[in-house]
Design a protein around this motif. Sequence first.
Motif, PDB file in Angstrom:
ATOM      1  N   LYS A  99       0.820  -1.051  -0.147  1.00 52.04           N
ATOM      2  CA  LYS A  99      -0.089   0.193   0.059  1.00 52.04           C
ATOM      3  C   LYS A  99       0.838   1.240  -0.236  1.00 52.04           C
ATOM      4  CE  LYS A  99      -0.530  -0.833   5.086  1.00 52.04           C
ATOM      5  NZ  LYS A  99       0.102  -1.855   4.933  1.00 52.04           N
ATOM      6  N   PHE A 100       0.459   2.403  -0.159  1.00 50.47           N
ATOM      7  CA  PHE A 100       1.133   3.666  -0.435  1.00 50.47           C
ATOM      8  C   PHE A 100       0.507   4.868   0.399  1.00 50.47           C
ATOM      9  CE2 PHE A 100      -1.039   3.803  -4.508  1.00 50.47           C
ATOM     10  CZ  PHE A 100      -1.710   5.078  -4.551  1.00 50.47           C
ATOM     11  N   ILE A 101       1.168   5.567   0.876  1.00 54.49           N
ATOM     12  CA  ILE A 101       0.637   6.844   1.800  1.00 54.49           C
ATOM     13  C   ILE A 101       1.067   7.815   0.865  1.00 54.49           C
ATOM     14  CG2 ILE A 101       1.046   8.407   3.689  1.00 54.49           C
ATOM     15  CD1 ILE A 101       2.041   5.816   5.227  1.00 54.49           C
ATOM     16  N   VAL A 102       0.190   8.850   0.541  1.00 53.91           N
ATOM     17  CA  VAL A 102       0.247   9.974  -0.246  1.00 53.91           C
ATOM     18  C   VAL A 102       0.484  11.118   0.399  1.00 53.91           C
ATOM     19  CG1 VAL A 102      -0.731  11.300  -2.078  1.00 53.91           C
ATOM     20  CG2 VAL A 102      -1.318   9.023  -2.029  1.00 53.91           C
ATOM     21  N   ARG A 111       7.216  22.087   4.177  1.00 53.27           N
ATOM     22  CA  ARG A 111       6.193  20.923   4.098  1.00 53.27           C
ATOM     23  C   ARG A 111       6.880  19.452   3.563  1.00 53.27           C
ATOM     24  NH1 ARG A 111       0.431  21.502   3.913  1.00 53.27           N
ATOM     25  NH2 ARG A 111      -0.679  19.541   3.280  1.00 53.27           N
ATOM     26  N   GLU A 112       7.606  19.568   2.578  1.00 53.97           N
ATOM     27  CA  GLU A 112       8.295  18.222   1.949  1.00 53.97           C
ATOM     28  C   GLU A 112       9.089  17.664   2.983  1.00 53.97           C
ATOM     29  OE1 GLU A 112      10.747  17.173  -1.995  1.00 53.97           O
ATOM     30  OE2 GLU A 112      11.391  19.097  -1.043  1.00 53.97           O
ATOM     31  N   LEU A 116       9.002  14.032   4.687  1.00 55.18           N
ATOM     32  CA  LEU A 116      10.086  12.895   4.706  1.00 55.18           C
ATOM     33  C   LEU A 116      10.455  12.473   6.015  1.00 55.18           C
ATOM     34  CD1 LEU A 116      12.504  14.645   1.922  1.00 55.18           C
ATOM     35  CD2 LEU A 116      11.217  12.364   1.932  1.00 55.18           C
ATOM     36  N   ASN A 117      10.429  13.426   7.078  1.00 53.25           N
ATOM     37  CA  ASN A 117      10.719  12.789   8.376  1.00 53.25           C
ATOM     38  C   ASN A 117       9.599  12.150   8.993  1.00 53.25           C
ATOM     39  OD1 ASN A 117      13.551  14.130   9.299  1.00 53.25           O
ATOM     40  ND2 ASN A 117      12.463  15.959   8.830  1.00 53.25           N
ATOM     41  N   TRP A 118       8.551  12.371   8.555  1.00 50.67           N
ATOM     42  CA  TRP A 118       7.395  11.706   9.008  1.00 50.67           C
ATOM     43  C   TRP A 118       7.317  10.127   8.750  1.00 50.67           C
ATOM     44  CZ3 TRP A 118       2.737   9.430   6.797  1.00 50.67           C
ATOM     45  CH2 TRP A 118       1.781   9.277   7.593  1.00 50.67           C
ATOM     46  N   LEU A 119       7.647  10.332   7.131  1.00 53.46           N
ATOM     47  CA  LEU A 119       7.620   8.760   6.639  1.00 53.46           C
ATOM     48  C   LEU A 119       8.656   7.875   7.094  1.00 53.46           C
ATOM     49  CD1 LEU A 119       6.988   9.762   2.922  1.00 53.46           C
ATOM     50  CD2 LEU A 119       5.445   8.573   4.336  1.00 53.46           C
ATOM     51  N   MET A 120       9.951   8.451   7.505  1.00 53.59           N
ATOM     52  CA  MET A 120      11.048   7.857   8.310  1.00 53.59           C
ATOM     53  C   MET A 120      10.464   7.101   9.425  1.00 53.59           C
ATOM     54  SD  MET A 120      14.819   9.235   7.554  1.00 53.59           S
ATOM     55  CE  MET A 120      14.306  11.061   7.930  1.00 53.59           C
ATOM     56  N   GLU A 121       9.800   8.163  10.311  1.00 57.57           N
ATOM     57  CA  GLU A 121       9.324   7.679  11.654  1.00 57.57           C
ATOM     58  C   GLU A 121       8.584   6.579  11.590  1.00 57.57           C
ATOM     59  OE1 GLU A 121       7.986  11.273  13.007  1.00 57.57           O
ATOM     60  OE2 GLU A 121       9.975  12.288  13.339  1.00 57.57           O
ATOM     61  N   HIS A 122       7.472   6.460  10.395  1.00 61.40           N
ATOM     62  CA  HIS A 122       6.442   5.582  10.392  1.00 61.40           C
ATOM     63  C   HIS A 122       6.973   4.295   9.556  1.00 61.40           C
ATOM     64  CE1 HIS A 122       4.000   8.912  11.759  1.00 61.40           C
ATOM     65  NE2 HIS A 122       2.922   7.965  12.076  1.00 61.40           N
ATOM     66  N   GLY A 123       8.045   4.078   9.258  1.00 59.14           N
ATOM     67  CA  GLY A 123       8.733   2.887   9.034  1.00 59.14           C
ATOM     68  C   GLY A 123       8.303   2.437   7.481  1.00 59.14           C
ATOM     69  N   VAL A 124       8.109   3.359   6.551  1.00 60.18           N
ATOM     70  CA  VAL A 124       7.785   2.953   5.155  1.00 60.18           C
ATOM     71  C   VAL A 124       9.157   2.096   4.847  1.00 60.18           C
ATOM     72  CG1 VAL A 124       6.323   4.803   4.710  1.00 60.18           C
ATOM     73  CG2 VAL A 124       8.575   5.123   4.287  1.00 60.18           C
ATOM     74  N   GLU A 125       8.800   1.343   3.674  1.00 57.96           N
ATOM     75  CA  GLU A 125      10.012   0.559   3.243  1.00 57.96           C
ATOM     76  C   GLU A 125      10.641   1.195   1.944  1.00 57.96           C
ATOM     77  OE1 GLU A 125       9.450  -3.469   2.701  1.00 57.96           O
ATOM     78  OE2 GLU A 125       7.777  -3.577   3.726  1.00 57.96           O
ATOM     79  N   LYS A 146      19.954  11.689   3.741  1.00 59.15           N
ATOM     80  CA  LYS A 146      19.664  11.137   5.040  1.00 59.15           C
ATOM     81  C   LYS A 146      18.676   9.843   4.937  1.00 59.15           C
ATOM     82  CE  LYS A 146      18.003  12.380   9.542  1.00 59.15           C
ATOM     83  NZ  LYS A 146      17.404  13.439  10.414  1.00 59.15           N
ATOM     84  N   VAL A 147      17.635  10.213   4.417  1.00 65.90           N
ATOM     85  CA  VAL A 147      16.544   8.865   3.959  1.00 65.90           C
ATOM     86  C   VAL A 147      17.251   7.715   3.601  1.00 65.90           C
ATOM     87  CG1 VAL A 147      14.453   8.141   2.891  1.00 65.90           C
ATOM     88  CG2 VAL A 147      14.586  10.521   3.937  1.00 65.90           C
TER      89      VAL A 147
END
Length: 348
Positions: A99-102, A111-112, A116-125, A146-147
């Motif tokens: 699945k994907f998060i938009v 905002r970008e 990016l930090n939020w996606l790292m924290e939420h463990g996206v692959e 960094k990501v």
Amino acid sequence: MRRFAMSRKVTISDLARKLNISPSTVSRALAGKPGVSAELRQKVQNLAKEMDYVPNVAAKSLKTKKTKTIGLIISDIRNPFFLDVMRGVESVLFPRGYKFIVCSVNENLEREAVYLNWLMEHGVEGILASPLTTVSGKHNGNLYRKVARFGIPVVFYDRLINGIGDFDSVVLDNETAIADGVFYLRRKGHKKIGICLARRGLYTIEERYKGFKKAVELLQIETRPEWIIEGKHPMYSSFEKLKKLFSSEERPTAIISTNHPMTRSILRAAKSCGLRIPEDISVLGFDDLIENELMSPPITTIRQPVMEIGRIAVTLLLGRIDGEKESPSSIKLKAELIERESVKTLVE
């Protein structure tokens, strides 16, 4: 079959108590793992269905280290281009169980960065991104690096960050797309051509403008500074500039758009000034939506393989998630010019 009235989410422990077996046995049965008889597995599955059991994906991801989720960063969710990118991405992810998060950044660097930090924290692959660069050259390139160091692969689509070539990417050959458009207009007899640029600084717009400048210089086509329309917000600032241009006697015979919102702005301004298309001004659009065929006249346009961009980008990303170690891939796709009725043939 009687339903159980549950006031909370049913857990594996609930199923285990009902069947008087261990939670680990229930877990193995639901996962289809060995060590459970076919009869017991069927009982567990039947009870899970009866009690409306829903697997705890978060707990599963903690065990497996796999969330089966990627982040998709887009610049503006209102732009139909990104809806087709999403369709391409989904067509590849769904069969793989992903699945994907938009995340729509609205052309805003801060905002970008937050997303990016939020996606790292939420463990996206992995992350698919259409990265932002401002007209002054600012970008979040270091954060993207960094990501990647964090172990999350990144693939750029639609846009690049100049000077950062260590990511896979899938983009349109924007320079050639617009240059081909200029050549097409010249073949139709046009020697005075303008261009309507969306937000400056963006990779796509700068590449398209580069193609325009090279083509008009090569073909010795007349263009003037006032025929080069720039606008951060196509429906507002560029609209007023276009009305001023279209009201002038010294206007080009044809104008090229660099994205679909700009095409709309051109058409609105022409109508506002009482100009007929293509009798008074020829229009070459960019991006091909169904409304281009429904316009009167139908709009000649440059079509991007948008869904293909999404499909290829997410395929590259899944390869990285699966551990592929090859050097970064830089893929450029070709545009297609769709001829309709918005460009007039001039007699030389």
